[in-house]
Design a protein around this motif. Structure first.
Motif, PDB file in Angstrom:
ATOM      1  N   PHE A   1      43.367  75.783  63.232  1.00 42.48           N
ATOM      2  CA  PHE A   1      43.573  75.327  64.597  1.00 42.48           C
ATOM      3  C   PHE A   1      45.007  75.599  65.042  1.00 42.48           C
ATOM      4  O   PHE A   1      45.243  76.084  66.150  1.00 42.48           O
ATOM      5  N   THR A   2      45.963  75.297  64.180  1.00 42.37           N
ATOM      6  CA  THR A   2      47.373  75.511  64.504  1.00 42.37           C
ATOM      7  C   THR A   2      47.657  76.984  64.759  1.00 42.37           C
ATOM      8  O   THR A   2      48.339  77.348  65.722  1.00 42.37           O
ATOM      9  N   ARG A   3      47.101  77.831  63.925  1.00 43.39           N
ATOM     10  CA  ARG A   3      47.296  79.273  64.076  1.00 43.39           C
ATOM     11  C   ARG A   3      46.676  79.774  65.387  1.00 43.39           C
ATOM     12  O   ARG A   3      47.304  80.526  66.131  1.00 43.39           O
ATOM     13  N   SER A   4      45.458  79.335  65.691  1.00 50.05           N
ATOM     14  CA  SER A   4      44.807  79.800  66.923  1.00 50.05           C
ATOM     15  C   SER A   4      45.508  79.237  68.162  1.00 50.05           C
ATOM     16  O   SER A   4      45.624  79.921  69.172  1.00 50.05           O
ATOM     17  N   GLU A   5      46.012  78.017  68.086  1.00 49.32           N
ATOM     18  CA  GLU A   5      46.737  77.446  69.226  1.00 49.32           C
ATOM     19  C   GLU A   5      48.057  78.175  69.456  1.00 49.32           C
ATOM     20  O   GLU A   5      48.453  78.419  70.595  1.00 49.32           O
ATOM     21  N   ARG A   6      48.736  78.532  68.368  1.00 51.64           N
ATOM     22  CA  ARG A   6      49.983  79.283  68.516  1.00 51.64           C
ATOM     23  C   ARG A   6      49.725  80.662  69.126  1.00 51.64           C
ATOM     24  O   ARG A   6      50.463  81.109  70.016  1.00 51.64           O
ATOM     25  N   LEU A   7      48.664  81.325  68.680  1.00 46.23           N
ATOM     26  CA  LEU A   7      48.307  82.629  69.266  1.00 46.23           C
ATOM     27  C   LEU A   7      47.957  82.467  70.739  1.00 46.23           C
ATOM     28  O   LEU A   7      48.370  83.275  71.575  1.00 46.23           O
ATOM     29  N   ARG A   8      47.245  81.409  71.084  1.00 48.40           N
ATOM     30  CA  ARG A   8      46.889  81.132  72.477  1.00 48.40           C
ATOM     31  C   ARG A   8      48.150  80.974  73.318  1.00 48.40           C
ATOM     32  O   ARG A   8      48.270  81.568  74.389  1.00 48.40           O
ATOM     33  N   GLN A   9      49.104  80.184  72.832  1.00 49.45           N
ATOM     34  CA  GLN A   9      50.348  79.962  73.563  1.00 49.45           C
ATOM     35  C   GLN A   9      51.154  81.253  73.698  1.00 49.45           C
ATOM     36  O   GLN A   9      51.730  81.528  74.742  1.00 49.45           O
TER      37      GLN A   9
END
Length: 163
Positions: free
Chosen positions: A35-43
């Motif tokens: 989740f953290t990785r996908s949220e960082r990529l999203r941002q």
């Protein structure tokens, strides 16, 4: 014998409980990391796409300033055509840099193409030699920027697509 059986059951129960706790914690940690990785990529995508769109808008304005300075004589006091041209070139370089960052973060070749088409459409402003040629170039560049930003929404999970 009864004491040994009770002790053995207690030890096995403790091992089973510890093993299950480990498995659940590991699964939770992996989900959190994903989740953290996908949220960082999203941002990062939001930042890259919006930065690129902003750089395109600035470059477009720089091209318009250059066009009006060259063909309509609109220069501010103490400003030369060469200075306006250099500023337009600087803004193009900034747009290219932002484009490269956006391309690194997008999974879509189609979005890359739209970004490059927007840059090319803005370049078309400079090629106009009259007001009649300028208007379609302005409209095309504006539309290309809007098309890029609309398409980029589809590559950012969680954004509402107005279509």
């Amino acid at each position: 014998m009864e004491v040994v059986a009770t002790s053995l059951i207690a030890v096995l129960g403790t091992l089973l409980g510890s093993s299950l706790t480990y498995l659940f914690q590991r699964r939770t940690a992996l989900r959190t990391e994903q989740f953290t990785r996908s949220e960082r990529l999203r941002q990062e995508r939001i930042d890259a796409y919006s930065s690129y769109t902003g750089a395109l808008a600035n470059f477009r304005q720089g091209q318009m300033d250059y066009w009006f300075a060259k063909y309509a004589g609109r220069l501010t006091e103490g400003e030369s055509l060469h200075e306006v041209q250099r500023e337009a070139q600087r803004l193009r370089a900034a747009a290219l840099e932002a484009m490269f960052r956006a391309e690194l973060l997008t999974p879509s070749a189609a979005l890359d193409t739209l970004g490059r088409q927007a840059l090319k459409a803005i370049d078309g402003i400079r090629e106009a030699h009259s007001r009649d040629e300028l208007e379609p170039a302005r409209d095309a560049s504006r539309s290309a920027i809007y098309e890029f930003i609309a398409a980029s929404r589809r590559h950012i999970p969680g954004l509402i697509d107005p279509q």
